[in-house]
Design a protein around this motif. Structure first.
Motif, PDB file in Angstrom:
ATOM      1  N   ALA A 135      -5.399  -4.285   0.698  1.00 30.77           N
ATOM      2  CA  ALA A 135      -3.997  -3.865   0.579  1.00 30.77           C
ATOM      3  C   ALA A 135      -3.902  -2.422   1.043  1.00 30.77           C
ATOM      4  O   ALA A 135      -4.882  -1.681   0.977  1.00 30.77           O
ATOM      5  CB  ALA A 135      -3.518  -3.986  -0.862  1.00 30.77           C
ATOM      6  N   HIS A 136      -2.724  -2.040   1.502  1.00 32.48           N
ATOM      7  CA  HIS A 136      -2.462  -0.651   1.884  1.00 32.48           C
ATOM      8  C   HIS A 136      -1.955   0.069   0.638  1.00 32.48           C
ATOM      9  O   HIS A 136      -0.753   0.118   0.382  1.00 32.48           O
ATOM     10  CB  HIS A 136      -1.435  -0.595   3.018  1.00 32.48           C
ATOM     11  CG  HIS A 136      -1.908  -1.226   4.275  1.00 32.48           C
ATOM     12  ND1 HIS A 136      -2.703  -0.564   5.181  1.00 32.48           N
ATOM     13  CD2 HIS A 136      -1.727  -2.469   4.772  1.00 32.48           C
ATOM     14  CE1 HIS A 136      -2.976  -1.368   6.185  1.00 32.48           C
ATOM     15  NE2 HIS A 136      -2.405  -2.525   5.958  1.00 32.48           N
ATOM     16  N   LYS A 137      -2.904   0.610  -0.139  1.00 29.36           N
ATOM     17  CA  LYS A 137      -2.572   1.266  -1.405  1.00 29.36           C
ATOM     18  C   LYS A 137      -2.013   2.658  -1.148  1.00 29.36           C
ATOM     19  O   LYS A 137      -2.559   3.422  -0.363  1.00 29.36           O
ATOM     20  CB  LYS A 137      -3.811   1.359  -2.288  1.00 29.36           C
ATOM     21  CG  LYS A 137      -3.547   1.873  -3.669  1.00 29.36           C
ATOM     22  CD  LYS A 137      -4.750   2.016  -4.580  1.00 29.36           C
ATOM     23  CE  LYS A 137      -6.026   1.431  -4.122  1.00 29.36           C
ATOM     24  NZ  LYS A 137      -7.146   1.691  -5.043  1.00 29.36           N
ATOM     25  N   VAL A 138      -0.912   2.982  -1.839  1.00 33.38           N
ATOM     26  CA  VAL A 138      -0.327   4.317  -1.700  1.00 33.38           C
ATOM     27  C   VAL A 138      -0.402   5.123  -2.994  1.00 33.38           C
ATOM     28  O   VAL A 138      -0.326   6.346  -2.959  1.00 33.38           O
ATOM     29  CB  VAL A 138       1.136   4.271  -1.195  1.00 33.38           C
ATOM     30  CG1 VAL A 138       1.186   3.684   0.197  1.00 33.38           C
ATOM     31  CG2 VAL A 138       2.031   3.494  -2.127  1.00 33.38           C
ATOM     32  N   TYR A 139      -0.569   4.430  -4.127  1.00 32.12           N
ATOM     33  CA  TYR A 139      -0.587   5.131  -5.412  1.00 32.12           C
ATOM     34  C   TYR A 139      -1.287   4.247  -6.429  1.00 32.12           C
ATOM     35  O   TYR A 139      -1.179   3.012  -6.388  1.00 32.12           O
ATOM     36  CB  TYR A 139       0.847   5.420  -5.886  1.00 32.12           C
ATOM     37  CG  TYR A 139       0.903   6.065  -7.245  1.00 32.12           C
ATOM     38  CD1 TYR A 139       0.711   7.437  -7.395  1.00 32.12           C
ATOM     39  CD2 TYR A 139       1.129   5.308  -8.381  1.00 32.12           C
ATOM     40  CE1 TYR A 139       0.736   8.032  -8.652  1.00 32.12           C
ATOM     41  CE2 TYR A 139       1.162   5.886  -9.646  1.00 32.12           C
ATOM     42  CZ  TYR A 139       0.966   7.242  -9.763  1.00 32.12           C
ATOM     43  OH  TYR A 139       0.991   7.828 -11.012  1.00 32.12           O
ATOM     44  N   ALA A 192       3.620  -7.935   8.939  1.00 31.25           N
ATOM     45  CA  ALA A 192       3.762  -6.784   9.826  1.00 31.25           C
ATOM     46  C   ALA A 192       2.390  -6.375  10.359  1.00 31.25           C
ATOM     47  O   ALA A 192       1.352  -6.700   9.772  1.00 31.25           O
ATOM     48  CB  ALA A 192       4.404  -5.619   9.080  1.00 31.25           C
ATOM     49  N   ASP A 193       2.386  -5.630  11.455  1.00 29.89           N
ATOM     50  CA  ASP A 193       1.177  -5.108  12.051  1.00 29.89           C
ATOM     51  C   ASP A 193       0.460  -4.186  11.056  1.00 29.89           C
ATOM     52  O   ASP A 193       1.091  -3.318  10.434  1.00 29.89           O
ATOM     53  CB  ASP A 193       1.548  -4.337  13.325  1.00 29.89           C
ATOM     54  CG  ASP A 193       0.338  -3.713  13.977  1.00 29.89           C
ATOM     55  OD1 ASP A 193      -0.452  -4.457  14.583  1.00 29.89           O
ATOM     56  OD2 ASP A 193       0.188  -2.478  13.865  1.00 29.89           O
ATOM     57  N   GLY A 194      -0.842  -4.365  10.907  1.00 28.23           N
ATOM     58  CA  GLY A 194      -1.623  -3.574   9.960  1.00 28.23           C
ATOM     59  C   GLY A 194      -1.606  -2.083  10.241  1.00 28.23           C
ATOM     60  O   GLY A 194      -1.569  -1.267   9.324  1.00 28.23           O
ATOM     61  N   GLU A 195      -1.617  -1.704  11.527  1.00 26.79           N
ATOM     62  CA  GLU A 195      -1.579  -0.280  11.877  1.00 26.79           C
ATOM     63  C   GLU A 195      -0.239   0.339  11.504  1.00 26.79           C
ATOM     64  O   GLU A 195      -0.188   1.484  11.058  1.00 26.79           O
ATOM     65  CB  GLU A 195      -1.860  -0.093  13.374  1.00 26.79           C
ATOM     66  CG  GLU A 195      -3.310  -0.312  13.734  1.00 26.79           C
ATOM     67  CD  GLU A 195      -3.601   0.002  15.198  1.00 26.79           C
ATOM     68  OE1 GLU A 195      -2.959   0.919  15.749  1.00 26.79           O
ATOM     69  OE2 GLU A 195      -4.476  -0.682  15.761  1.00 26.79           O
ATOM     70  N   LEU A 196       0.833  -0.423  11.682  1.00 26.55           N
ATOM     71  CA  LEU A 196       2.163   0.050  11.285  1.00 26.55           C
ATOM     72  C   LEU A 196       2.199   0.297   9.779  1.00 26.55           C
ATOM     73  O   LEU A 196       2.644   1.359   9.323  1.00 26.55           O
ATOM     74  CB  LEU A 196       3.229  -0.975  11.686  1.00 26.55           C
ATOM     75  CG  LEU A 196       4.670  -0.637  11.329  1.00 26.55           C
ATOM     76  CD1 LEU A 196       5.176   0.492  12.224  1.00 26.55           C
ATOM     77  CD2 LEU A 196       5.542  -1.867  11.480  1.00 26.55           C
TER      78      LEU A 196
END
Length: 144
Positions: free
Chosen positions: A22-26, A125-129
């Motif tokens: 996952a793209h974790k932010v917090y 969505a694109d992973g890099e985005l």
């Protein structure tokens, strides 16, 4: 009506256990915030309690309080990171209420005046985005 049992194999439970990326932010002791992989707007973030709960109908008070505190923190950072004009917060309960993944989660979506939400197409969505959005949001959280 009785709420169905919590499914320990739902996608968010797997993310919390580190079984899925996952793209974790917090993250704090009680919550995690990740980028939605099917964002309805740039910066669309999900806030999830670490403790198991199916949805608002069975969550413990301390867990929903922590989720909402994190949602507020994310929303404030999104205003800066995405130059948002406002924030939409959504939370769905059971299939009839629109819930698809049965682990409590709150959608925090930065909004621009006059720009409608993207349709929910089911396409990822694109992973890099998403990684770029996560970086923007983390940077805003650091300076908040």
């Amino acid at each position: 009506m009785t709420t169905p049992a919590y499914d320990t194999d739902n996608i968010f439970a797997k993310i919390l256990r580190g079984e899925l990326p996952a793209h974790k932010v917090y993250e704090d002791d009680m919550t995690i915030a990740i980028m939605d992989i099917m964002p309805r707007a740039d910066g669309h973030t999900l806030v999830i309690p670490k403790n198991a709960s199916r949805n608002l109908l069975d969550v413990k008070a301390e867990d929903i309080n922590a989720v909402m505190a994190t949602a507020q923190k994310i929303a404030r950072a999104q205003m800066t990171a995405f130059e948002a004009d406002g924030i939409t917060v959504q939370q769905f309960n059971e299939s009839a209420g629109g819930q698809v993944i049965f682990h409590l989660h709150v959608h925090v979506i930065p909004r621009k005046e006059g720009v409608p939400l993207k349709p929910h197409t089911g396409e990822m969505a694109d992973g890099e985005l998403l990684s770029g959005f996560a970086d923007q949001l983390r940077k805003a959280l650091e300076t908040a």
